[in-house]
Design an enzyme around this catalytic site. Structure first.
Site, PDB file in Angstrom:
ATOM      1  N   CYS A  80       0.826  -1.205   0.000  1.00 53.87           N
ATOM      2  CA  CYS A  80       0.000   0.000   0.000  1.00 53.87           C
ATOM      3  C   CYS A  80       0.859   1.255   0.000  1.00 53.87           C
ATOM      4  O   CYS A  80       1.928   1.287   0.614  1.00 53.87           O
ATOM      5  CB  CYS A  80      -0.910  -0.017   1.224  1.00 53.87           C
ATOM      6  SG  CYS A  80      -1.954   1.442   1.388  1.00 53.87           S
ATOM      7  N   CYS A  83       0.977   4.632   3.853  1.00 50.25           N
ATOM      8  CA  CYS A  83       1.920   4.922   4.945  1.00 50.25           C
ATOM      9  C   CYS A  83       3.340   4.665   4.466  1.00 50.25           C
ATOM     10  O   CYS A  83       3.576   3.810   3.617  1.00 50.25           O
ATOM     11  CB  CYS A  83       1.627   4.045   6.166  1.00 50.25           C
ATOM     12  SG  CYS A  83       0.025   4.353   6.938  1.00 50.25           S
ATOM     13  N   CYS A 163      -7.830  -0.550   7.678  1.00 46.47           N
ATOM     14  CA  CYS A 163      -6.700   0.371   7.586  1.00 46.47           C
ATOM     15  C   CYS A 163      -6.459   0.886   8.996  1.00 46.47           C
ATOM     16  O   CYS A 163      -7.346   1.524   9.586  1.00 46.47           O
ATOM     17  CB  CYS A 163      -7.013   1.526   6.634  1.00 46.47           C
ATOM     18  SG  CYS A 163      -5.737   2.806   6.610  1.00 46.47           S
ATOM     19  N   GLN A 284      -9.518  19.291   9.430  1.00 47.97           N
ATOM     20  CA  GLN A 284      -8.343  18.496   9.776  1.00 47.97           C
ATOM     21  C   GLN A 284      -8.710  17.024   9.969  1.00 47.97           C
ATOM     22  O   GLN A 284      -9.760  16.691  10.524  1.00 47.97           O
ATOM     23  CB  GLN A 284      -7.704  19.028  11.055  1.00 47.97           C
ATOM     24  CG  GLN A 284      -7.108  20.422  10.917  1.00 47.97           C
ATOM     25  CD  GLN A 284      -5.822  20.429  10.101  1.00 47.97           C
ATOM     26  OE1 GLN A 284      -5.224  19.399   9.830  1.00 47.97           O
ATOM     27  NE2 GLN A 284      -5.392  21.621   9.711  1.00 47.97           N
ATOM     28  N   CYS A 409       2.020  22.097   5.803  1.00 50.96           N
ATOM     29  CA  CYS A 409       2.007  20.624   5.779  1.00 50.96           C
ATOM     30  C   CYS A 409       3.052  20.089   4.797  1.00 50.96           C
ATOM     31  O   CYS A 409       3.002  18.917   4.413  1.00 50.96           O
ATOM     32  CB  CYS A 409       0.615  20.098   5.439  1.00 50.96           C
ATOM     33  SG  CYS A 409      -0.026  20.642   3.850  1.00 50.96           S
TER      34      CYS A 409
END
Length: 453
Positions: A80, A83, A163, A284, A409
């Site tokens: 995946c 992450c 997940c 957020q 960010c």
């Protein structure tokens, strides 16, 4: 490729992490990027491709393992692309992310001193934090519908049953919706050649209530009302909307949203403040850390607060959450955003929290800042990952306020913006906040002060 070195075996010592969570080392003075490698490790690998100044290496074996390396808890972590850091102990994730900020500053804004960077604020439990999912869906030749995340750098969709960074309730609901799409034979499509649903969207609040969005690439999708009714029968679902995005191959060319069932907004909470948020409004993703982030912004504001009334511009204000949360006596805040839905939510939230000293304006931040006479003591920016618009940066050099509170960010675009502003501003404080554990994404709050003539 400068030479035919593909599959050439190499041994590399990893020095640090890169902006995408990859290990970075050197081979014969050339930068080597190694996915999955950790600082301090010695790895063996094979060259994937090589350019004049860098190479990409596929790791085949860890010869000397970092003491911070762990077994990733997610069973599909290696496949995946969601992450990047699950194989690294969480305290080490925090320190390495600060290192990524330092690397970005070294590269683009080397005059910034590292002693103004504070330790990163982290989570007690760095899993199950995402309050929103947006998963693409696909129908296999067998008729089975799959959904989840794309494998990194590919169009291969990994079917996710769970997940571990997503809140459990959103994953459970997502599986139920996927089965309904199958059972009701709802059309599924991901290109201009095939029309139907393309994504499932779910947002969850502090009361475990959930908004659902069904995204599609056609103005009309069969049985939408039927599936919306079925989804509304599921416990804790308070609304179902259809989000239409017209795809010309991979490019979105049109966009609209229609409420099918339930409430248009959902109530979210940050500390003692309550916010009504539409499905499409920015909010957020990490409920557990958003208060830490906003308390950090407020703390940075308190550093520059004076006895006189402060006039503050909140650019890219979204649903008004930052401005409403940090406002205090002696402040007047103007929020600006180009999203009509966000400004609509912001005005509702202003009334909901009975805030008098704030106003919200529907306008592109660039247009508002470059075309108006600006008389603000402080400007707050929370831009997208691309950073502050360059026209805004140029304008700040000539008519910017005495202070800027920059929430970013993306350390790279933050550092580039700081470099462009360095002739008029210097950075006095940087506070990183870990809004995205297990990933390489980084949030930070910085204070900039105008240099005295």
């Amino acid at each position: 490729m400068t030479q035919n070195t593909k599959n050439k075996p190499v041994t590399i010592t990893i020095k640090r992490l890169g902006i995408n969570g990859e290990g970075i080392g050197y081979y014969k003075k050339k930068i080597a990027f190694v996915k999955g490698a950790l600082p301090g490790e010695v790895i063996r690998g094979e060259v994937e491709f090589e350019k004049d100044k860098f190479m990409s290496v596929k790791m085949t074996k860890v010869l000397e393992k970092s003491s911070d390396r762990i077994e990733p808890p997610c069973p599909v972590y290696e496949e995946c692309g969601g992450c990047q850091l699950q194989h690294l102990k969480y305290p080490a994730q925090l320190s390495e992310k600060v290192g990524i900020i330092k690397d970005a500053l070294t590269r683009y804004a080397p005059k910034v001193k590292f002693d103004i960077i504070e330790p990163m604020k982290g989570m007690t439990e760095p899993f199950r934090y995402r309050n929103k999912l947006q998963f693409p869906i696909k129908q296999m030749n067998t008729g089975r519908v799959i959904s989840g995340m794309y494998a990194e750098g590919s169009h291969q969709l990994i079917d996710l049953k769970d997940c571990i960074v997503q809140q459990k309730e959103t994953m459970t609901l997502h599986l139920k919706i996927k089965r309904l799409i199958e059972d009701l034979n709802i059309p599924v499509g991901m290109s201009s050649k095939k029309h139907g649903l393309t994504h499932i969207i779910i947002r969850q609040n502090h009361n475990n209530e959930m908004q659902v969005g069904l995204m599609g690439n056609s103005k009309e999708v069969k049985k939408l009302d039927l599936i919306a009714s079925k989804i509304m029968d599921i416990d804790k679902v308070i609304s179902v909307s259809y989000v239409y995005k017209d795809f010309d191959d991979s490019v979105i060319t049109g966009h609209s949203m229609k409420l099918l069932k339930g409430k248009k907004t959902m109530e979210m909470s940050i500390g003692d403040k309550l916010f009504d948020v539409e499905l499409e409004s920015f909010y957020q993703l990490n409920d557990a850390m958003v208060k830490d982030l906003y308390d950090t912004i407020k703390d940075h504001l308190n550093d520059i607060k004076s006895d006189q009334e402060m006039k503050i511009l909140d650019a890219y204000c979204g649903a008004g959450t930052i401005g409403i949360y940090v406002q205090d006596e002696g402040m007047h805040i103007t929020g600006v955003d180009d999203s009509e839905a966000s400004i609509r939510s912001a005005k509702i939230n202003q009334q909901k929290n009975n805030i008098q000293n704030i106003e919200f304006i529907h306008s592109d931040a660039k247009d508002y800042i470059t075309s108006n006479h600006l008389d603000y003591d402080c400007m707050m920016f929370d831009p997208p990952r691309t950073g502050i618009n360059r026209h805004i940066v140029d304008t700040l050099l000539t008519k910017g306020s005495d202070h800027i509170i920059y929430t970013s960010c993306n350390p790279s675009t933050f550092a580039k913006d700081i470099a462009h502003l360095s002739s008029r501003y210097h950075v006095t404080r940087i506070t990183p906040v870990d809004m995205f554990p297990q990933t390489s994404r980084i949030e930070l709050v910085a204070t900039l002060e105008r240099k005295k003539k």
